[in-house]
Design an enzyme around this catalytic site. Structure first.
Site, short mmCIF file in Angstrom:
data_model
loop_
_atom_site.label_atom_id
_atom_site.label_comp_id
_atom_site.label_asym_id
_atom_site.label_seq_id
_atom_site.Cartn_x
_atom_site.Cartn_y
_atom_site.Cartn_z
N HIS A 95 34.51 42.42 46.74
CA HIS A 95 33.82 42.75 47.99
C HIS A 95 33.59 44.27 48.07
O HIS A 95 32.49 44.74 48.37
CB HIS A 95 34.65 42.28 49.19
CG HIS A 95 34.29 42.92 50.49
ND1 HIS A 95 34.69 44.20 50.81
CD2 HIS A 95 33.55 42.50 51.54
CE1 HIS A 95 34.21 44.53 52.00
NE2 HIS A 95 33.52 43.50 52.46
N ASN A 96 34.63 45.04 47.79
CA ASN A 96 34.49 46.49 47.87
C ASN A 96 33.54 47.02 46.81
O ASN A 96 32.77 47.95 47.07
CB ASN A 96 35.86 47.17 47.73
CG ASN A 96 36.68 47.07 48.99
OD1 ASN A 96 36.53 46.12 49.75
ND2 ASN A 96 37.53 48.04 49.23
N LYS A 156 38.75 40.55 47.43
CA LYS A 156 38.56 41.76 48.26
C LYS A 156 38.08 42.93 47.39
O LYS A 156 37.23 43.72 47.81
CB LYS A 156 39.87 42.11 48.98
CG LYS A 156 39.87 43.47 49.69
CD LYS A 156 38.89 43.48 50.85
CE LYS A 156 38.82 44.66 51.75
NZ LYS A 156 39.26 45.95 51.50
N GLU A 203 30.19 46.44 47.98
CA GLU A 203 29.92 47.44 49.04
C GLU A 203 29.42 48.75 48.40
O GLU A 203 28.46 49.35 48.87
CB GLU A 203 31.23 47.64 49.80
CG GLU A 203 31.21 48.64 50.92
CD GLU A 203 32.62 48.78 51.52
OE1 GLU A 203 33.26 47.76 51.84
OE2 GLU A 203 33.09 49.93 51.64
P1 NBP Z 1 47.47 54.03 55.60
O1 NBP Z 1 46.92 53.51 54.31
O2 NBP Z 1 47.23 55.44 55.97
O3 NBP Z 1 49.06 53.76 55.58
C1 NBP Z 1 49.85 54.17 56.65
C2 NBP Z 1 51.09 53.31 56.76
O4 NBP Z 1 51.78 53.27 55.51
C3 NBP Z 1 52.06 53.90 57.77
O5 NBP Z 1 52.69 52.83 58.40
C4 NBP Z 1 53.02 54.68 56.87
O6 NBP Z 1 54.28 54.86 57.45
C5 NBP Z 1 53.12 53.73 55.71
N1 NBP Z 1 53.63 54.35 54.49
C6 NBP Z 1 53.12 55.35 53.73
BR1 NBP Z 1 51.59 56.28 54.09
N2 NBP Z 1 53.87 55.63 52.67
C7 NBP Z 1 54.91 54.79 52.75
C8 NBP Z 1 56.04 54.58 51.93
N3 NBP Z 1 56.23 55.26 50.82
N4 NBP Z 1 56.92 53.63 52.32
C9 NBP Z 1 56.73 52.91 53.43
N5 NBP Z 1 55.65 53.05 54.26
C10 NBP Z 1 54.77 53.98 53.92
O7 NBP Z 1 47.06 53.10 56.83
P2 NBP Z 1 45.73 52.26 57.14
O8 NBP Z 1 44.50 53.08 56.98
O9 NBP Z 1 46.01 51.59 58.43
O10 NBP Z 1 45.70 51.15 56.00
C11 NBP Z 1 46.73 50.20 55.81
C12 NBP Z 1 46.39 49.37 54.58
O11 NBP Z 1 45.19 48.66 54.84
C13 NBP Z 1 46.15 50.20 53.32
O12 NBP Z 1 46.56 49.50 52.20
C14 NBP Z 1 44.65 50.36 53.29
O13 NBP Z 1 44.15 50.59 52.00
C15 NBP Z 1 44.21 49.01 53.85
N6 NBP Z 1 42.89 49.00 54.48
C16 NBP Z 1 42.46 50.05 55.23
C17 NBP Z 1 41.22 50.02 55.83
C18 NBP Z 1 40.72 51.16 56.69
O14 NBP Z 1 39.56 51.12 57.08
N7 NBP Z 1 41.55 52.15 56.99
C19 NBP Z 1 40.42 48.87 55.69
C20 NBP Z 1 40.90 47.80 54.96
C21 NBP Z 1 42.14 47.87 54.36
P3 NBP Z 1 54.60 56.22 58.25
O15 NBP Z 1 54.00 56.07 59.59
O16 NBP Z 1 56.09 56.23 58.26
O17 NBP Z 1 54.01 57.35 57.45
#
Ligand code: NBP
Length: 484
Positions: free
Chosen positions: A188-189, A185, A192
Site C-alpha cells: 500500500h505504501n 500495508k 502511495e
Molecule cells: P511514533 O512513531 O513517533 O512513536 C511514538 C511512540 O513510540 C511513543 O509512545 C514513544 O514512547 C514510543 N517509543 C519510542 Br519513539 N521509542 C520507544 C522505545 N525504544 N521503547 C518503547 N516505546 C518507544 O508515533 P506515531 O507517529 O503515532 O506512530 C506509531 C506507529 O504507527 C509507528 O510505527 C508508525 O510508523 C505507525 N504509523 C504512523 C502513521 C502516521 O501518520 N504518523 C501512520 C500509519 C502508521 P515515549 O512517549 O515514551 O517516547
C-alpha cells in the site's frame, strides 16, 4: 476486587495511538491507555481524553489487570526494537490465548518472526497495517490485520467498528497469516509512492511544458477529481496548488524540491527484487525521490549540461492536458497491476491465501491511496478471484486502450522536451514488455552462454538446458543452471 472492564489496551500515546483510542472510545469500547513515558498517560487523560471512558494505567501490570479476557493489547509505538522490547515485557504478564497486536509500520519479516515466536508461547500475534494518518486514526483508518487467525473473532468487532467504511462495508478484513497484514500495508505504501510520483509528473508537465499557472493546474486537478482519477491524493494536490502563504504567495513554489522518505517504498522495491517481480513504477518512484535529494549536484549539473533547445509544448494545450490525464490513469493501472503481482508472488512464497478483492476494499476508504479506482479493482477480483493480472481484466483492458495513444504521446513529448517522467515512462515500458510474446532475452541467454557457459533453452524444447561452444575454443563444459 472489581471485574476488569477494559476491552482493549493501547500502548503508545503519540499521534496514532491517541487518535485510535478516541476512535475506539467513540464506538463504545473501553480502552486502557499506557505509554513508555508514563506521565503522558495522565496528561492524555486530563486533556484529549477528558470526559471519555478511557482508563489510564500506571504500569504494564496495572494495564493487564484492567483487561477482560482474552486480553487484547495493541501497540502503536515506533517500529523496530520498541515493539520487541514491549513484547518481551508483556509475555510474562499474559496468558495462553491473549492477543498482542502491533499496529505500527513494522517490517513484515519482523511480524513473521513475532507471530511464530509468540505462537510458541501460546499467545496470538496480529500485525496490522494502519493507514490514514492522524485523521484516519481518529475517524476511520484502513486496517489490514494479519497473523494468528484465531485472534480475528476476538478483535473483529473493534477493528471493523473503528475502520473507515466504503458505503456500508468496513475497510478492514482479515488479510492472512504471519506478516501478511504488514506485507499488504507495505505494498500500500509503495503504491502511495507511485501515485504521488505520477501526480508530480503531471504537475511538472503542466507547469514546464505547458507553462500553466497554479490556479489553472488546480482547476485541472479539480476536473480530474470528478472522473476516473477521483482520489484523496488528487484532491489534496489540488488544495496544495491553491494554498497561499501569509504573504499572499503560493506556498508550493517556496518548498525545497527534495523528497523525504521513511523506507516503506524502498522495502517494497527490495521485496520486488527479492521475489523477482517487475514492480518498476514503485522502484522508479523511490529513485525519483533519491534523485530529488541530490539538489546540490542537480543545481551544479544544470549549469553545465544542456538539454534540448525546445522545452515548451507547441501543440493543442487542451488536448495535451487530456493526454496527461490519460497518461496518469494508464500508468496508475500499471502500478496497481504491479503491486498486486507482488502480493500474489509473496502469497505463493509464504503459502498465504490472500483475498485480493478484499484488499482493494480495505484500501477503498480511510487510507492515503483511497480512490474510486479501487472500487473497479475490487469488481475485477470479485468477477474473477483467480485473475492473474489486472491488465487482463476486461474493464482495465478497455481503460488502457482508451488511454494508450495519449500515454505514448505524453511520454514521447516529455522525452523530446527534456522533462523527466520516470514513472509514466517505466509504466509504458512495462506495458509494452508485458504484452510482447517475444522479447530480446534470447540474446541475453546467448550472451550468458557465450561468456559464462550459463546454458540456454531452445524454444521448441523448454526445460532442457544446453551449452554451445560459441568460439570453437571455449570447451564444452557448462555452468550449473539455477535461478538467483
Ligand atoms: P511514533 O512513531 O513517533 O512513536 C511514538 C511512540 O513510540 C511513543 O509512545 C514513544 O514512547 C514510543 N517509543 C519510542 Br519513539 N521509542 C520507544 C522505545 N525504544 N521503547 C518503547 N516505546 C518507544 O508515533 P506515531 O507517529 O503515532 O506512530 C506509531 C506507529 O504507527 C509507528 O510505527 C508508525 O510508523 C505507525 N504509523 C504512523 C502513521 C502516521 O501518520 N504518523 C501512520 C500509519 C502508521 P515515549 O512517549 O515514551 O517516547
Amino acid at each position: 476486587m472489581s471485574q476488569p472492564t477494559g476491552d482493549i489496551a493501547l500502548i503508545g500515546l503519540a499521534v496514532m495511538g491517541q487518535n485510535l483510542i478516541l476512535n475506539m472510545n467513540d464506538h463504545g469500547f473501553t480502552v486502557v491507555a499506557f505509554n513508555r513515558t508514563v506521565e503522558k498517560v495522565e496528561h492524555f487523560l486530563q486533556n484529549e481524553a477528558k470526559g471519555t471512558k478511557v482508563i489510564g494505567a500506571k504500569s504494564l501490570e496495572d494495564m493487564v489487570s484492567k483487561l477482560k479476557k482474552p486480553r487484547r493489547v495493541m501497540l502503536l509505538v515506533k517500529a523496530g526494537q520498541a515493539v520487541d522490547d514491549f513484547i518481551l515485557k508483556l509475555v510474562p504478564l499474559l496468558e495462553k490465548g491473549d492477543i498482542i497486536i502491533d499496529g505500527g509500520n513494522s517490517e513484515y519479516k519482523d511480524s513473521n518472526r513475532r507471530c511464530k515466536a509468540l505462537a510458541a508461547q501460546g499467545l496470538l500475534f496480529v500485525g496490522s497495517g494502519v493507514s490514514g494518518g492522524e485523521d484516519g486514526a481518529r475517524y476511520g483508518p484502513s486496517l489490514m490485520p494479519g497473523g494468528a487467525e484465531q485472534a480475528w473473532p476476538a478483535i473483529k468487532d473493534i477493528f471493523q467498528s473503528i475502520s473507515a467504511k466504503a458505503g456500508k462495508e468496513p475497510c478492514c478484513d482479515w488479510v492472512g497469516p504471519d506478516g501478511a497484514g504488514h506485507f499488504v500495508k507495505m505494498v500500500h505504501n509503495g503504491i502511495e509512492y507511485g501515485d504521488m510520483q505520477l501526480i508530480c509528473e503531471a504537475y511538472h508537465l503542466m507547469k514546464d511544458a505547458l507553462g500553466m499557472s497554479q490556479a489553472e493546474m488546480a482547476d485541472t486537478l479539480d476536473e480530474w477529481n470528478k472522473g476516473e482519477l477521483d482520489s484523496f491524493l488528487i484532491e489534496i494536490s489540488r488544495d496544495i496548488l491553491c494554498f497561499k502563504d501569509k504573504d499572499g504567495q503560493y506556498l508550493l513554489e517556496k518548498i525545497r524540491d527534495t523528497a523525504g522518505q521513511k523506507g516503506t517504498g524502498k522495502w517494497t522495491a527490495i521485496s520486488a527484487l527479492e521475489y523477482g517481480v517487475p514492480v518498476s513504477l514503485i522502484a522508479e518512484s523511490v529513485f525519483a525521490r533519491c534523485l530529488s535529494s541530490l539538489q546540490g549536484e542537480r543545481i551544479e549539473a544544470s549549469k553545465q549540461i544542456q538539454g534540448p533547445s525546445k522545452t515548451k509544448y507547441e501543440g493543442d494545450k487542451k488536448q495535451f492536458i487530456n493526454d496527461i490525464k490519460y497518461a496518469l490513469y494508464a500508468s496508475k493501472i500499471v502500478s496497481y497491476a504491479q503491486g498486486f503481482m507482488l502480493m500474489r508472488e509473496a502469497a505463493k512464497e509464504f503459502g498465504w491465501k490472500l483475498n485480493f478483492g478484499g484488499i482493494a476494499l480495505m484500501w477503498r476508504g480511510g487510507c492515503i491511496i483511497r480512490s474510486v479506482f479501487l472500487g473497479n479493482i475490487k469488481e475485477a477480483f470479485d468477477k474473477n478471484p483467480q485473475l492473474s493480472n489486472l491488465l487482463l481484466d476486461d474493464f482495465f483492458k478497455k481503460e488502457v486502450q482508451k488511454c494508450q495513444e495519449s500515454w505514448r504521446k505524453v511520454v514521447a513529448s516529455a522525452v523530446t522536451l527534456g522533462i523527466p517522467t520516470p514513472a509514466f515512462s517505466t509504466a509504458l515500458a512495462f506495458f509494452d514488455g508485458y504484452r510482447s510474446a517475444r522479447l530480446p532475452a534470447n540474446l541475453i541467454q546467448a550472451q550468458r552462454d557465450y561468456f559464462g557457459a550459463h546454458t540456454y533453452e531452445l524454444l521448441d524444447n523448454p526445460g532442457k538446458f544446453i551449452h554451445t561452444n560459441w568460439t570453437g575454443h571455449g570447451g564444452n563444459v557448462s555452468s550449473t543452471t539455477y535461478q538467483a
